[in-house]
Write a protein that holds these residues in place. Sequence first.
Motif, mmCIF file in Angstrom:
data_model
loop_
_atom_site.group_PDB
_atom_site.id
_atom_site.type_symbol
_atom_site.label_atom_id
_atom_site.label_comp_id
_atom_site.label_asym_id
_atom_site.label_seq_id
_atom_site.Cartn_x
_atom_site.Cartn_y
_atom_site.Cartn_z
ATOM 1 N N PRO A 180 1.395 9.372 -7.469
ATOM 2 C CA PRO A 180 1.015 8.553 -8.631
ATOM 3 C C PRO A 180 0.496 7.160 -8.310
ATOM 4 O O PRO A 180 -0.305 6.618 -9.076
ATOM 5 C CB PRO A 180 2.327 8.482 -9.444
ATOM 6 C CG PRO A 180 3.073 9.711 -9.060
ATOM 7 C CD PRO A 180 2.750 9.954 -7.620
ATOM 8 N N LEU A 181 0.921 6.550 -7.202
ATOM 9 C CA LEU A 181 0.508 5.182 -6.905
ATOM 10 C C LEU A 181 -0.623 5.097 -5.887
ATOM 11 O O LEU A 181 -1.076 3.993 -5.574
ATOM 12 C CB LEU A 181 1.708 4.366 -6.394
ATOM 13 C CG LEU A 181 2.744 3.967 -7.448
ATOM 14 C CD1 LEU A 181 3.918 3.249 -6.806
ATOM 15 C CD2 LEU A 181 2.115 3.093 -8.531
ATOM 16 N N ASP A 182 -1.091 6.214 -5.396
ATOM 17 C CA ASP A 182 -2.183 6.192 -4.412
ATOM 18 C C ASP A 182 -3.450 5.636 -5.060
ATOM 19 O O ASP A 182 -3.875 6.078 -6.122
ATOM 20 C CB ASP A 182 -2.442 7.592 -3.874
ATOM 21 C CG ASP A 182 -1.285 8.116 -3.037
ATOM 22 O OD1 ASP A 182 -0.351 7.339 -2.782
ATOM 23 O OD2 ASP A 182 -1.323 9.301 -2.650
ATOM 24 N N GLY A 183 -4.052 4.662 -4.391
ATOM 25 C CA GLY A 183 -5.274 4.050 -4.904
ATOM 26 C C GLY A 183 -5.059 2.901 -5.867
ATOM 27 O O GLY A 183 -6.033 2.341 -6.381
ATOM 28 N N THR A 184 -3.813 2.520 -6.111
ATOM 29 C CA THR A 184 -3.526 1.420 -7.042
ATOM 30 C C THR A 184 -3.897 0.074 -6.411
ATOM 31 O O THR A 184 -3.586 -0.185 -5.246
ATOM 32 C CB THR A 184 -2.035 1.411 -7.421
ATOM 33 O OG1 THR A 184 -1.706 2.658 -8.044
ATOM 34 C CG2 THR A 184 -1.720 0.276 -8.381
ATOM 35 N N GLU A 185 -4.551 -0.772 -7.188
ATOM 36 C CA GLU A 185 -4.909 -2.115 -6.721
ATOM 37 C C GLU A 185 -4.561 -3.126 -7.793
ATOM 38 O O GLU A 185 -4.911 -2.943 -8.964
ATOM 39 C CB GLU A 185 -6.393 -2.186 -6.372
ATOM 40 C CG GLU A 185 -6.826 -3.543 -5.816
ATOM 41 C CD GLU A 185 -8.277 -3.551 -5.369
ATOM 42 O OE1 GLU A 185 -8.579 -2.927 -4.334
ATOM 43 O OE2 GLU A 185 -9.111 -4.164 -6.073
ATOM 44 N N LYS A 186 -3.855 -4.173 -7.399
ATOM 45 C CA LYS A 186 -3.448 -5.241 -8.311
ATOM 46 C C LYS A 186 -3.923 -6.582 -7.748
ATOM 47 O O LYS A 186 -3.753 -6.854 -6.555
ATOM 48 C CB LYS A 186 -1.923 -5.270 -8.478
ATOM 49 C CG LYS A 186 -1.332 -3.994 -9.056
ATOM 50 C CD LYS A 186 -1.704 -3.804 -10.513
ATOM 51 C CE LYS A 186 -1.036 -2.576 -11.108
ATOM 52 N NZ LYS A 186 -1.392 -2.370 -12.533
ATOM 53 N N ILE A 187 -4.515 -7.386 -8.625
ATOM 54 C CA ILE A 187 -4.995 -8.718 -8.228
ATOM 55 C C ILE A 187 -4.121 -9.768 -8.917
ATOM 56 O O ILE A 187 -3.989 -9.775 -10.153
ATOM 57 C CB ILE A 187 -6.471 -8.911 -8.620
ATOM 58 C CG1 ILE A 187 -7.333 -7.806 -7.993
ATOM 59 C CG2 ILE A 187 -6.959 -10.289 -8.193
ATOM 60 C CD1 ILE A 187 -7.304 -7.775 -6.484
#
Length: 367
Positions: A232-239
Motif C-alpha cells: 500500500p505505501l510503495d511509491g508514496t511521496e510526501k513534501i
Amino acid sequence: MRRLNRKKTLSLVKELDAFPKVPESYVETSASGGTVSLIAFTTMALLTIMEFSVYQDTWMKYEYEVDKDFSSKLRINIDITVAMKCQYVGADVLDLAETMVASADGLVYEPTVFDLSPQQKEWQRMLQLIQSRLQEEHSLQDVIFKSAFKSTSTALPPREDDSSQSPNACRIHGHLYVNKVAGNFHITVGKAIPHPRGHAHLAALVNHESYNFSHRIDHLSFGELVPAIINPLDGTEKIAIDHNQMFQYFITVVPTKLHTYKISADTHQFSVTERERIINHAAGSHGVSGIFMKYDLSSLMVTVTEEHMPFWQFFVRLCGIVGGIFSTTVEIICCRFRLGSYKPVNSVPFEDGHTDNHLPLLENNTH
C-alpha cells in the motif's frame, strides 16, 4: 434344415424394430436445416472455447484462522529516501515488548539525490496509478498474487543519467527483525542513543533550518520479500511544507500465507492510515519532527491459495453444453415440421392440372 431356420431367425431379428421410424422428409437436406445445423455447431465451438478458457483460469481462495505463532521474529523491509543528509537523520524501532531500541544494524544509509530522473518519475507515476486502481477495485489483488515471480521486481530502477548534483538526501534501505508485537519504526533528527529508560536522538547538533522530512517510500513490506507484490505505501511521496513537520502512518499488519502454482511464501498484508501535522508547541501541537510508522499485528492469519477447476467438472460442463445445444436444435427442427413447413410426401395430380397435397390417412406397410 437347421441352417435354414437359423437364417429365418436372423432375418426376423433384423426386421424387428421397436422404435418409431423417422419420416423421410425429416432427413431430407434443405437450406433452412443446414442453417440451423451451422448455427448449432458454431455455438458449440464458441462455448467450448470459452469453457476451456474458464478451465485454464484460476482463482484465489481465502481462509482465516487465529495466528498462534508468537515466538518468531517479524521482518520489516524498508526502502525510504529522506530529503536530509545521512549524518543528520537516524532510524530505529521501539516495540512494546521492551523499553529499548531494537537493533538497526540491517539498515544502510546511502547518500543520494532526492529528485528522480525522468525514467524514475515514469516508474513512480505508473506505481501510483496502480495504487489508485487497487483502492477502487480490490479484486485486482488476486491478479497481483497470481503474477508473483512472473514479472520483474517493483523496486525503483537505477538512474539512467549521470547527475552532477551533489547528494542532498539519504536513502535508508535494508531489513530489520523485530518482535511480533506492536512497535514504532521512526526516522527523526540525530542518531539514536539507547539508555535504560528508552532512547534518545542527538538532535541538538543539527541546525533547525536544515530540517526537511520530505520523503519518498519506494518500498515498505513485512515478512518474506516477494517480488512483484505491490504494497500500500510503495511509491508514496510526501513534501514537507514546514521544518517542524510530523508524518505518521498507522499500520495494521495481517500475517498471510501465500500458496500459488508459482510460489509459497509467508508474507504479510497491511492496511494504513496517514496523518501529518506541523509541530507548534505554542499552539498546543506537541511532538517530534520526523517520520513515524506505528504498526500493530492482527490476531488473525489469512491463507491465500490458488485453486483450479477439476477436470471432471470441466468435462461435465462441456457435456452439458454440447447436449443442451444438440437437444435444443433437434427440438427446433421437430417443431418446424410439426407446424407443417416440411415438404409434402405424396402429390396426386388431377385432370385439370391441380395437385392433391393431402397425406393419405392410412398407409399399408408390408414387411
